[in-house]
Design a protein around this motif. Structure first.
Motif, short mmCIF file in Angstrom:
data_model
loop_
_atom_site.label_atom_id
_atom_site.label_comp_id
_atom_site.label_asym_id
_atom_site.label_seq_id
_atom_site.Cartn_x
_atom_site.Cartn_y
_atom_site.Cartn_z
N TYR A 208 4.05 8.98 -3.23
CA TYR A 208 4.19 9.78 -2.01
C TYR A 208 5.34 9.25 -1.15
O TYR A 208 6.01 10.03 -0.49
CB TYR A 208 2.88 9.74 -1.22
N TYR A 209 5.55 7.95 -1.17
CA TYR A 209 6.58 7.33 -0.32
C TYR A 209 7.74 6.79 -1.14
O TYR A 209 7.55 6.33 -2.28
CB TYR A 209 5.99 6.18 0.49
N GLN B 252 2.38 1.82 -3.40
CA GLN B 252 1.41 2.20 -4.43
C GLN B 252 0.73 3.53 -4.16
O GLN B 252 -0.09 3.99 -4.97
CB GLN B 252 0.34 1.11 -4.55
N LYS B 253 1.07 4.17 -3.05
CA LYS B 253 0.41 5.42 -2.69
C LYS B 253 0.88 6.55 -3.60
O LYS B 253 2.04 6.96 -3.56
CB LYS B 253 0.71 5.78 -1.22
N ASN B 254 -0.03 7.05 -4.42
CA ASN B 254 0.26 8.16 -5.33
C ASN B 254 -0.59 9.36 -4.97
O ASN B 254 -1.79 9.21 -4.71
CB ASN B 254 0.00 7.76 -6.78
N VAL B 255 0.02 10.53 -4.93
CA VAL B 255 -0.69 11.77 -4.69
C VAL B 255 -0.23 12.77 -5.74
O VAL B 255 0.97 12.95 -5.96
CB VAL B 255 -0.41 12.33 -3.28
N ARG C 220 -5.00 11.90 1.19
CA ARG C 220 -5.84 10.93 0.48
C ARG C 220 -6.89 11.66 -0.34
O ARG C 220 -7.20 12.83 -0.10
CB ARG C 220 -6.53 10.00 1.49
N ALA D 46 -1.17 9.50 5.40
CA ALA D 46 -0.82 10.19 4.15
C ALA D 46 -2.03 10.95 3.62
O ALA D 46 -3.17 10.60 3.93
CB ALA D 46 -0.33 9.18 3.11
N ARG E 79 0.83 -1.21 0.00
CA ARG E 79 0.00 0.00 0.00
C ARG E 79 0.87 1.26 0.00
O ARG E 79 0.57 2.23 -0.70
CB ARG E 79 -0.90 0.00 1.23
N LEU E 80 1.92 1.25 0.79
CA LEU E 80 2.81 2.41 0.83
C LEU E 80 3.49 2.63 -0.51
O LEU E 80 3.61 3.76 -1.00
CB LEU E 80 3.87 2.21 1.93
N VAL F 283 -2.71 3.18 6.18
CA VAL F 283 -2.05 4.09 5.23
C VAL F 283 -2.90 5.32 4.98
O VAL F 283 -2.38 6.43 4.80
CB VAL F 283 -1.73 3.34 3.92
N SER F 284 -4.23 5.16 4.97
CA SER F 284 -5.10 6.31 4.74
C SER F 284 -5.01 7.34 5.86
O SER F 284 -5.30 8.52 5.64
CB SER F 284 -6.56 5.85 4.59
#
Length: 337
Positions: free
Chosen positions: A75-76, A67-70, A221, A219, A64-65, A215-216
């Motif tokens: 993002y990570y 794949q976290k895109n902002v 969201r 970071a 999840r970390l 994760v939500s």
């Protein structure tokens, strides 16, 4: 038959009224800041092996970390576990199961992490319990006689308990932690058999839900809301203006905000900024495209034009200031190195 016709007439009228009252809405995406503000600045992270992790919770959080895109960017920076193993072996530290805070700090410094995510799966249980439930069946066509009987049933409860925390590797301080205890139950009875889910399948889903929730929280969201459009003129529209209103809404529904912007801008101009419907709908388009200050100006104009309270406008006035504040916070979090 004469007594039935009025009923159908009333039913039809109510149906038409209900359909006509269904407002057109559009789905808008908003960027919100991390709920745990102090956690948002940690962007170079590593996931330490979780204790008793038979469900792969640590791996799911790591995924999840990663794949976290902002704002269309990762993002990570999730530091590679294989590289960790190599470095830590060289330093005679075992990455799997680091528990001592001093070791975590040392490991973090060696691999360049700002924070470690670690935790424990304290339990993963599945329990079946048997019980009987009563049923009734009619013994004659008019159901004057009823038979009551019992049916054997099974209740399956599948649960998990886990704790997750993110630790500052420089100070060993816990930035944020949370405990989770998801539990789900299913029933199956002999007269209505249902295949009860396998425990492994449910544990995997519960672990995925825990990873997503954790994760939500740490970071920024994206959230989504449905916002209403106004489709009835509030002042006297000529035929061209009626068509502009109809076309603008159609383009919003088609997700063509560029065209909707042009059309509603023209409608605001043609109505000499005297129609709150035109101003409000253009405000919705601006809000949908992230032009929040422009949306606020248009909502303020619409608000000044309404003679009686219009729920959609009042909601917009209350919403837009919060949207601007939340977006600003999220942008600041993203900008942190």
């Amino acid at each position: 038959m004469k007594t039935i016709k009025p009923f159908f007439a009333i039913f039809a009228a109510l149906l038409v009224l209900q359909l006509s009252s269904c407002a057109t809405t559009t789905r808008i995406q908003y960027l919100e800041p991390a709920q745990v503000e102090q956690a948002a600045k940690y962007k170079r992270v590593a996931v330490n092996a979780f204790k008793n992790d038979n469900v792969g919770l640590g791996g799911k959080i790591e995924t999840r970390l990663s794949q976290k895109n902002v704002e269309n960017k990762p993002y990570y920076t999730v530091l590679n576990r294989q590289d960790f193993d190599k470095i830590l072996k060289e330093q005679k530290l075992q990455y799997s199961g680091l528990t001592d805070e001093k070791d975590i700090v040392k490991a973090g410094e060696l691999i360049g992490a700002q924070a470690f995510v670690t935790g424990e799966v304290s339990s993963a249980a599945s329990q079946d319990s048997r019980f009987y439930t009563e049923r009734q069946e009619c013994l004659d066509k008019k159901c004057n006689y009823v038979r009551t009987y019992r049916v054997p049933c099974t209740k399956r409860t599948i649960s998990m308990s886990a704790s997750v925390k993110i630790i500052d590797v420089q100070t060993s301080g816990v930035i944020y932690s949370n405990s989770y205890s998801p539990s789900n139950s299913w029933f199956s009875c002999a007269d209505m058999p249902v295949t009860l889910p396998a425990s492994d399948t449910v544990w995997q889903r519960q672990a995925n839900d825990i990873a997503a929730d954790f994760v939500s929280k740490i970071a920024p969201r994206y959230v989504y809301k449905r916002i209403e459009l106004l489709d009835d003129p509030d002042i006297e529209y000529n035929d061209n203006e009626k068509q502009l209103l109809k076309s603008g809404i159609a383009f919003v529904e088609a997700h063509r905000m560029d065209k909707a912007d042009q059309i509603f801008s023209q409608l605001v101009f043609q109505t000499q900024s005297l129609s709150y419907v035109a101003a409000y709908n253009l405000g919705v388009v601006k809000e949908a495209t992230g032009e929040y200050e422009e949306a606020k100006k248009l909502y303020t104009l619409a608000d000044s034009l309404q003679k009686e309270p219009v729920e959609a406008i009042n909601k917009a006035i209350n919403r837009i200031n919060q949207v601007i504040t939340q977006h600003k916070k999220a942008t600041q979090q993203i900008a942190q190195p």
